[in-house]
Design a protein around this motif. Structure first.
Motif, PDB file in Angstrom:
ATOM      1  N   TYR A 113       0.774  -1.508   0.001  1.00  0.00           N
ATOM      2  CA  TYR A 113      -0.082   0.059   0.074  1.00  0.00           C
ATOM      3  C   TYR A 113       0.825   1.305   0.071  1.00  0.00           C
ATOM      4  O   TYR A 113       0.740   2.409  -0.614  1.00  0.00           O
ATOM      5  N   CYS A 114       1.911   1.371   0.822  1.00  0.00           N
ATOM      6  CA  CYS A 114       2.720   2.360   0.871  1.00  0.00           C
ATOM      7  C   CYS A 114       3.572   2.675  -0.545  1.00  0.00           C
ATOM      8  O   CYS A 114       3.685   4.088  -0.999  1.00  0.00           O
ATOM      9  N   LEU A 115       3.882   1.826  -1.350  1.00  0.00           N
ATOM     10  CA  LEU A 115       4.533   1.651  -2.725  1.00  0.00           C
ATOM     11  C   LEU A 115       3.821   2.283  -3.544  1.00  0.00           C
ATOM     12  O   LEU A 115       4.242   3.154  -4.312  1.00  0.00           O
ATOM     13  N   THR A 116       2.500   1.949  -3.446  1.00  0.00           N
ATOM     14  CA  THR A 116       1.448   2.249  -4.509  1.00  0.00           C
ATOM     15  C   THR A 116       0.817   3.757  -4.226  1.00  0.00           C
ATOM     16  O   THR A 116       0.361   4.256  -5.248  1.00  0.00           O
ATOM     17  N   HIS A 117       0.966   4.012  -3.065  1.00  0.00           N
ATOM     18  CA  HIS A 117       0.585   5.364  -2.833  1.00  0.00           C
ATOM     19  C   HIS A 117       1.420   6.448  -2.349  1.00  0.00           C
ATOM     20  O   HIS A 117       0.919   7.530  -1.731  1.00  0.00           O
ATOM     21  N   GLY A 118       2.844   6.125  -2.708  1.00  0.00           N
ATOM     22  CA  GLY A 118       3.670   7.333  -2.307  1.00  0.00           C
ATOM     23  C   GLY A 118       4.073   7.632  -0.998  1.00  0.00           C
ATOM     24  O   GLY A 118       4.463   8.764  -0.666  1.00  0.00           O
ATOM     25  N   ILE A 119       3.701   6.596   0.019  1.00  0.00           N
ATOM     26  CA  ILE A 119       4.151   6.999   1.482  1.00  0.00           C
ATOM     27  C   ILE A 119       5.430   6.361   1.944  1.00  0.00           C
ATOM     28  O   ILE A 119       5.775   4.975   1.445  1.00  0.00           O
ATOM     29  N   PRO A 120       6.190   7.062   2.314  1.00  0.00           N
ATOM     30  CA  PRO A 120       7.573   6.775   2.938  1.00  0.00           C
ATOM     31  C   PRO A 120       7.426   5.730   4.042  1.00  0.00           C
ATOM     32  O   PRO A 120       6.881   6.060   4.781  1.00  0.00           O
ATOM     33  N   ALA A 121       8.213   4.594   3.503  1.00  0.00           N
ATOM     34  CA  ALA A 121       7.874   3.515   4.714  1.00  0.00           C
ATOM     35  C   ALA A 121       9.205   3.051   5.167  1.00  0.00           C
ATOM     36  O   ALA A 121      10.372   3.040   4.422  1.00  0.00           O
ATOM     37  N   ALA A 122       9.244   2.617   6.333  1.00  0.00           N
ATOM     38  CA  ALA A 122      10.492   1.985   7.031  1.00  0.00           C
ATOM     39  C   ALA A 122      10.306   0.688   7.683  1.00  0.00           C
ATOM     40  O   ALA A 122       9.201   0.351   7.876  1.00  0.00           O
ATOM     41  N   ALA A 123      11.325   0.019   7.626  1.00  0.00           N
ATOM     42  CA  ALA A 123      11.059  -1.464   8.207  1.00  0.00           C
ATOM     43  C   ALA A 123      11.993  -1.501   9.488  1.00  0.00           C
ATOM     44  O   ALA A 123      13.192  -0.700   9.507  1.00  0.00           O
ATOM     45  N   ARG A 124      11.501  -2.235  10.494  1.00  0.00           N
ATOM     46  CA  ARG A 124      12.449  -2.405  11.649  1.00  0.00           C
ATOM     47  C   ARG A 124      12.354  -4.034  11.976  1.00  0.00           C
ATOM     48  O   ARG A 124      11.087  -4.290  12.081  1.00  0.00           O
ATOM     49  N   GLY A 125      13.538  -4.532  12.085  1.00  0.00           N
ATOM     50  CA  GLY A 125      13.461  -5.972  12.734  1.00  0.00           C
ATOM     51  C   GLY A 125      14.624  -6.223  13.481  1.00  0.00           C
ATOM     52  O   GLY A 125      15.305  -5.211  13.881  1.00  0.00           O
ATOM     53  N   ASP A 126      15.188  -7.486  13.742  1.00  0.00           N
ATOM     54  CA  ASP A 126      16.288  -7.525  14.674  1.00  0.00           C
ATOM     55  C   ASP A 126      17.226  -8.694  14.259  1.00  0.00           C
ATOM     56  O   ASP A 126      17.843  -9.356  15.119  1.00  0.00           O
ATOM     57  N   SER A 127      16.966  -9.285  12.881  1.00  0.00           N
ATOM     58  CA  SER A 127      17.565 -10.291  12.632  1.00  0.00           C
ATOM     59  C   SER A 127      18.976 -10.220  12.644  1.00  0.00           C
ATOM     60  O   SER A 127      19.526  -9.163  12.477  1.00  0.00           O
ATOM     61  N   GLN A 128      19.726 -11.531  12.971  1.00  0.00           N
ATOM     62  CA  GLN A 128      21.068 -11.285  12.765  1.00  0.00           C
ATOM     63  C   GLN A 128      21.633 -12.493  11.901  1.00  0.00           C
ATOM     64  O   GLN A 128      20.969 -13.286  11.609  1.00  0.00           O
ATOM     65  N   ILE A 129      22.801 -12.287  11.379  1.00  0.00           N
ATOM     66  CA  ILE A 129      23.400 -13.482  10.668  1.00  0.00           C
ATOM     67  C   ILE A 129      23.741 -14.800  11.625  1.00  0.00           C
ATOM     68  O   ILE A 129      24.147 -14.806  12.703  1.00  0.00           O
ATOM     69  N   ASN A 130      23.068 -15.951  11.042  1.00  0.00           N
ATOM     70  CA  ASN A 130      23.163 -17.284  11.665  1.00  0.00           C
ATOM     71  C   ASN A 130      24.313 -18.085  11.082  1.00  0.00           C
ATOM     72  O   ASN A 130      23.855 -18.658  10.016  1.00  0.00           O
ATOM     73  N   PRO A 131      25.230 -18.246  11.898  1.00  0.00           N
ATOM     74  CA  PRO A 131      26.417 -19.040  11.302  1.00  0.00           C
ATOM     75  C   PRO A 131      25.822 -20.479  10.947  1.00  0.00           C
ATOM     76  O   PRO A 131      26.516 -21.266  10.109  1.00  0.00           O
ATOM     77  N   ALA A 132      24.896 -21.033  11.626  1.00  0.00           N
ATOM     78  CA  ALA A 132      24.300 -22.315  11.439  1.00  0.00           C
ATOM     79  C   ALA A 132      23.425 -22.408  10.307  1.00  0.00           C
ATOM     80  O   ALA A 132      22.989 -23.598   9.970  1.00  0.00           O
ATOM     81  N   GLU A 133      22.826 -21.469   9.520  1.00  0.00           N
ATOM     82  CA  GLU A 133      22.194 -21.525   8.498  1.00  0.00           C
ATOM     83  C   GLU A 133      22.654 -22.278   7.226  1.00  0.00           C
ATOM     84  O   GLU A 133      23.710 -22.029   7.041  1.00  0.00           O
ATOM     85  N   ARG A 134      21.796 -23.061   6.534  1.00  0.00           N
ATOM     86  CA  ARG A 134      22.389 -23.698   5.395  1.00  0.00           C
ATOM     87  C   ARG A 134      22.915 -22.634   4.354  1.00  0.00           C
ATOM     88  O   ARG A 134      22.362 -21.572   4.200  1.00  0.00           O
ATOM     89  N   GLN A 135      23.909 -23.000   3.884  1.00  0.00           N
ATOM     90  CA  GLN A 135      24.264 -22.253   2.873  1.00  0.00           C
ATOM     91  C   GLN A 135      23.500 -21.821   1.479  1.00  0.00           C
ATOM     92  O   GLN A 135      23.524 -20.703   1.198  1.00  0.00           O
ATOM     93  N   LEU A 136      22.846 -22.651   1.107  1.00  0.00           N
ATOM     94  CA  LEU A 136      22.201 -22.354   0.062  1.00  0.00           C
ATOM     95  C   LEU A 136      21.040 -21.357   0.548  1.00  0.00           C
ATOM     96  O   LEU A 136      20.664 -20.273  -0.295  1.00  0.00           O
ATOM     97  N   LYS A 137      20.280 -21.680   1.620  1.00  0.00           N
ATOM     98  CA  LYS A 137      19.344 -20.512   1.998  1.00  0.00           C
ATOM     99  C   LYS A 137      19.878 -19.150   2.284  1.00  0.00           C
ATOM    100  O   LYS A 137      19.317 -18.046   2.127  1.00  0.00           O
TER     101      LYS A 137
END
Length: 381
Positions: A113-137
């Motif tokens: 909705y923000c993209l199609t209506h010209g509304i500046p949007a921000a995201a906030r999360g807290d993910s970090q790099i997981n060294p155990a994550e599969r390389q393909l993922k």
């Protein structure tokens, strides 16, 4: 006048104080995907109905969206589905939007909705790099994420590892704003601490009893340390599927106490009566806000180096100690170091903890929000 819309899945005990703080300084409205019952909150790993003992809806404007998901859940992408979010933001007069993640359908509905209506949007999360994550993922993420990350006007990051994660996955450095995980320092405020040499040094573990929190590590590390010093106690707060295994592991040891689930006001009293926090989670712990709570209450923490907050909040010997995740011998050693330090100088950690509290505060998030609100609509540039 700009008006901020904040899109979030459901009322969360860590976010409500932030929303109250922001509402005192900017015009905003919070849009919730759904309103879970205490039983539904408990289904996320507590195993019991959950009531935090505080009003999560007080002090800021909000509205609940119509969630079409059946059943509703924050544990799966389609568990929060709110196709009417655009109309609700239009009615509210939203000019800028902060979306607290991208792992739910509702968040993508708001972003679109923000993209199609010209509304500046921000995201906030807290993910970090997981060294155990599969390389393909990991490779797939690095190919896919730039396609949408670079379309946000701003991206708010909570700490060093979250920033590294965003840059690795395609965000531009100029998009990023510091908006750290923090807690309400008016609520988590210690009373004058009385250190008694006649009682044991008390360590505190607070979390759901689930695999990624590794509660067994806390017990094993504590029991190893207890062989060296008898003047130690471990209090464990929480419930969950691993609780019975932990109770069995601690069978016969009176210095390990299980306190069950506690409300936020009750936790204040528990922090006040303890001396050091233990956070033993693996890399799936993207932050660890109990560390912020503990430090706001003036106590240090021993934190596994896999936790997202470890690089930001823990300075060895100053605000606590880090140890290598899974290494319960190293954890025991850190428990003994804290004990020796506090026995010799009960106020040893106080100055550096106070400095960390000033940096990891709501005021930093307000600075980020004010920057976002200065963004112009693409349609008006």
């Amino acid at each position: 006048m700009p008006k901020l819309g904040i899109v979030v899945s459901h009322p969360i005990q860590y976010y409500a104080p932030l929303f109250r703080y922001l509402a005192r300084n900017v015009d905003l409205e919070v849009f919730y995907g759904y309103h879970p019952t205490p039983e539904q909150v408990g289904n996320s790993g507590f195993g019991i109905p959950v009531d935090w003992g505080i009003d999560l809806l007080d002090g800021y404007p909000y509205r609940f969206l119509t969630n079409q998901a059946a059943p509703p859940s924050t544990e799966r992408f389609r568990g929060v589905d709110t196709p009417g979010i655009g109309a609700e933001m239009t009615t509210s007069g939203v000019t800028h939007c902060l979306i607290l993640g991208w792992n739910l359908k509702s968040y993508w509905q708001a972003f679109t909705y923000c993209l199609t209506h010209g509304i500046p949007a921000a995201a906030r999360g807290d993910s970090q790099i997981n060294p155990a994550e599969r390389q393909l993922k990991s490779l797939g993420r690095r190919l896919l994420y730039p396609l949408f990350l670079r379309r946000y006007a701003r991206i708010l990051y909570v700490g060093k590892r979250n920033r590294d994660y965003l840059l690795r996955n395609g965000a531009r450095a100029e998009q990023l704003l510091f908006s750290p995980h923090a807690v309400d320092h008016e609520f988590w405020r210690p009373q004058p601490r009385i250190h008694s040499t006649s009682r044991a040094i008390r360590f505190l573990w607070v979390a759901k009893f689930i695999a990624k929190k590794r509660p067994e590590d806390a017990i094993r590390g504590f029991l190893r340390a207890l062989r060296e010093r008898a003047d130690l106690e471990l209090w464990m707060v929480g419930t969950g599927e691993c609780e019975q295994d932990c109770r069995s592991l601690a069978t016969g040891e009176a210095r390990v106490r299980f306190l069950g689930f506690r409300t936020q006001p009750e936790l204040c009293e528990i922090y006040q009566a303890t001396d050091c926090l233990l956070l033993t989670s693996d890399a799936r712990e993207t932050w660890g806000l109990v560390t912020n709570e503990a430090m706001a209450m003036g106590i240090p923490a021993v934190v596994s180096d896999a936790c997202g907050c470890s690089e930001d909040l823990i300075q060895d010997g100053k605000t606590g100690f880090r140890y290598r995740v899974f290494d319960t011998d190293a954890l025991a050693s850190r428990i003994l170091q804290v004990t020796d330090t506090l026995t010799q100088d009960p106020e040893h950690f106080a100055t550096d903890i106070s400095r960390i509290n000033q940096t990891y505060s709501f005021s930093q998030s307000l600075n980020a929000i004010e920057t976002l609100l200065r963004e112009s609509s693409p349609a008006r540039k």
